[in-house]
Each structure stands twice: as C-alpha cells, then as structure tokens.
Design an enzyme around this catalytic site. Structure first.
Site, mmCIF file in Angstrom:
data_model
loop_
_atom_site.group_PDB
_atom_site.id
_atom_site.type_symbol
_atom_site.label_atom_id
_atom_site.label_comp_id
_atom_site.label_asym_id
_atom_site.label_seq_id
_atom_site.Cartn_x
_atom_site.Cartn_y
_atom_site.Cartn_z
ATOM 1 N N LYS A 180 81.051 23.003 87.916
ATOM 2 C CA LYS A 180 79.621 23.517 88.051
ATOM 3 C C LYS A 180 79.294 23.081 86.306
ATOM 4 O O LYS A 180 79.841 23.535 85.397
ATOM 5 C CB LYS A 180 79.920 25.157 88.030
ATOM 6 C CG LYS A 180 78.274 25.845 88.036
ATOM 7 C CD LYS A 180 78.413 27.105 87.766
ATOM 8 C CE LYS A 180 77.092 27.637 87.112
ATOM 9 N NZ LYS A 180 77.123 28.933 86.575
ATOM 10 N N GLY A 241 73.271 37.294 83.538
ATOM 11 C CA GLY A 241 73.695 38.755 83.136
ATOM 12 C C GLY A 241 72.732 39.886 82.921
ATOM 13 O O GLY A 241 72.989 40.994 82.701
ATOM 14 N N ALA A 267 72.657 33.356 88.726
ATOM 15 C CA ALA A 267 72.340 34.120 87.709
ATOM 16 C C ALA A 267 71.088 35.019 88.115
ATOM 17 O O ALA A 267 70.149 34.881 88.729
ATOM 18 C CB ALA A 267 71.939 33.219 86.468
ATOM 19 N N GLY A 268 71.274 36.381 87.600
ATOM 20 C CA GLY A 268 70.219 37.094 87.689
ATOM 21 C C GLY A 268 70.311 38.245 88.724
ATOM 22 O O GLY A 268 69.644 39.479 88.837
ATOM 23 N N ASN A 289 78.513 37.081 88.791
ATOM 24 C CA ASN A 289 79.548 37.361 88.143
ATOM 25 C C ASN A 289 79.400 38.882 87.711
ATOM 26 O O ASN A 289 79.904 39.881 88.178
ATOM 27 C CB ASN A 289 79.944 36.509 87.025
ATOM 28 C CG ASN A 289 81.359 36.968 86.274
ATOM 29 O OD1 ASN A 289 81.800 36.398 85.559
ATOM 30 N ND2 ASN A 289 81.668 38.056 86.534
ATOM 31 N N THR A 290 78.179 39.072 86.696
ATOM 32 C CA THR A 290 78.363 40.426 86.248
ATOM 33 C C THR A 290 77.805 41.456 87.085
ATOM 34 O O THR A 290 78.248 42.544 87.175
ATOM 35 C CB THR A 290 77.023 40.288 85.172
ATOM 36 O OG1 THR A 290 77.238 39.048 84.356
ATOM 37 C CG2 THR A 290 76.935 41.521 84.305
#
Length: 337
Positions: A180, A241, A267-268, A289-290
């Site tokens: 990635k 994040g 993301a987001g 992830n977050t």
C-alpha cells in the site's frame, strides 16, 4: 362416543376456530376437506399428536380440539448469492474489509479485533527494529502472516523517495510485492501529494511491485494512477483518522465507474454506516484503522464493520429502488373501501 347434531354434523375446533363437519370423517378426510394433503401436515388432537400413519383411521369426534400445522417458508429468504469474492493483483479474497494495526491498546486487542472483523488483509507500517530490546513483542507474534495477508504501507512518508525506500526494505524483509503506497503532502491534513504519489507508483510498478495507492477522491487522478501501474485505487472518504465518513459520494462513484482495477475507500470511516455507504457506491472494499481502534469497544466495532460491509455489498448487488420526488403508496388504492 360421537354426539351428532340432527343435521348429521359434529362440532369441533380446528386451529382455534369453531367448525361443524359431517360425522364419520377421519382426520385424513378432514385435512382433505380443508384443502390440505394429509402427508404434508402434522395433526394434534386434544393435545396429543396423532401419528401421520394413522390419520386415515382416527375418527373426528364431537368436541375435538384439533391443531393442524405444516411447514411454511421461514428463516433466510435471501436469494442465493454466488460466492462473492474480489481479486487484486491475482490474489482473491472473500472479506472486503481491510483493517490497520495501529492505535490499539496492545497487540492482543489488535488480534481480537482482527478476528471479529473477518478481515483477510492487515496493513502494517514498516518501522525500525527496536535494537535495544530485540525480544520485545512483535505484531507477528499475535497475527500470523501465514494466515493473514500483510500489506506493508508507507504511512508517514512525505516524498516518493522515502516511500520507495521503505517498500524496498519491506520486500527484502518479507518478500512482499503487494503493497500500500501513500505519500503525504503535509502533516496537518495528511492529504496525499499526488505528484509524488504518481511518481512513486510508476517507479514501484516498474520494479515489480503491485501498489494499492491512497489518493485524493479525484477520478482524473485515479485514472492516471491506474495508467502508471496501480493495482488498486484507494481514494480517501475524509482525512485520515477524522471519522467524518464519505464526504463526496459523487466523486467516489465516478472513480468506481471509471476504474478497471479495484476501488477501496481508504480513510475517514467513523462508524458502520460509513462502511455501508462505501459499499453501496460500488466500492470493492473499505480500509480502516482508527474507526475500530479508537471505538470504546474495538472488538465489537470490528464486528459491526464486518456486518456493515457485507450489508452494503448486498444492497449494491440487489440494486436500490429509484429515488422519487413524491410519495408512491405501497398498497394499491384501487378497491379501497
């Protein structure tokens, strides 16, 4: 003993309803009179189950309480869907959820969340070995790279050269060529620098890497990445994040429509509904992830994300109803009393 009415009938209750039927009927004949096939029903008479083999011998008597049941469609009514997999760079996966390995309380929690998510790919950052404590726990002690696909990423790289160097080391360390790539433009927004990202993608592809590339939600930039060798396009839904969810569904959809490689929102994502939206737009998957790691219960949230991705994918395959400006009644108005 039957108590027969003067008209030759007896009174019984069938499935809670009063009925008068002709005396002398067997239970099998009663079922037939009701339009049922005796071999496809089960009969209870006065709280006792009557063996199906004796239905043609047992007589209906006045005052009988009879229950007749049969099997109806129940459970999962969903039409069968062929095994729904997706493929990137020749590797096929069932789960469309990719999870990260940062921000967790510890490796054990990370592993538990991964298990709950059902993900088959995890992103891993390439970092220096802690030479002062070489026996410190490592991610591989908790998540087996032989069972889960590790996707080395270039998190924290701000130039193409940094990212290329990082991935060359990753390939040397673990033999990975599916990677990635992200090249960030600045620390405040963590938005990708698309000039550097394009340069890195082209160089890595020529060196035999298969880069899945984090990018802006721009269909033109996405197409250029594909042209220079990206094996997957990974537009952001919102800043890394942030948990804001997909901010521009229009451009994500345009990227999906124009791509000849997998498209995954990266993301987001903040909660399960964000994952479902991504899948309903036609994306091949979602990376996060977050949203899991910083949930109050990361393992439970991982499970929620798994179900949301599956639900959104099914909704996309089913094809949503068209949007209308005005109401359209579900029940027909013709014949209304």
């Amino acid at each position: 003993m039957n108590t027969m009415h003067t008209d030759g009938t007896v009174s019984i209750r069938v499935n809670g309803e009063h009925r008068r039927v002709f005396a002398g009927l067997t239970l099998a004949q009663l079922a037939e009179e009701l339009g049922l096939l005796a071999e496809k029903v089960a009969v209870e008479r006065n709280l006792e189950v009557v063996p199906r083999s004796t239905l043609s011998q047992v007589m209906v008597e006045d005052g009988d309480e009879i229950e007749i049941v049969h099997f109806v469609g129940g459970g999962d009514h969903a039409s069968a869907v062929k095994e729904d997999t997706w493929t990137v760079a020749g590797k096929t996966f069932r789960s469309r959820l990719i999870v990260g390995t940062g921000k967790y309380k510890d490796f054990a929690q990370n592993a538990a969340a991964l298990e709950a998510s059902g993900a088959e790919i995890v992103t891993v950052a390439v970092r220096r070995v802690n030479v002062s404590d070489p026996k410190a726990p490592m991610l591989t002690d908790f998540i087996d790279p032989k069972k889960v696909t590790y996707l080395p990423n270039t998190a924290g790289c701000f130039t193409a050269d940094e990212a290329i160097r990082t991935l060359r080391l990753a390939r040397e360390a673990g033999g990975w060529d599916l990677v990635k790539l992200e090249v960030l433009g600045e620390a405040r927004t963590l938005y990708p620098d698309m000039v550097e990202t394009l340069r890195a993608t082209e160089i890595l592809a020529k060196e035999g890497f298969k880069p899945m590339v984090y990018c802006v939600d721009d269909p033109i930039a996405a197409k250029r990445l594909e042209d220079v060798g990206a094996v997957a396009i990974m537009p952001l839904g919102a800043p890394i994040g942030s948990g804001l969810g997909i901010q521009n569904q229009v451009t994500i959809r345009l990227i999906v429509e124009g791509a000849n490689v997998p498209v995954l929102v990266d993301a987001g994502v903040g909660t399960a509904s964000d994952s479902a939206v991504a899948m309903e737009l036609g994306c091949d998957g979602v990376l996060m992830n977050t949203a899991i790691a910083e949930a109050k219960d990361p393992v439970m949230m991982a499970r929620a994300m798994k179900l949301a991705v599956e639900s959104g994918r099914l909704a996309y395959l089913a094809g949503r109803m068209g949007k209308r400006r005005y109401a359209d009644p579900s029940s027909p108005l013709a014949g209304l009393i």
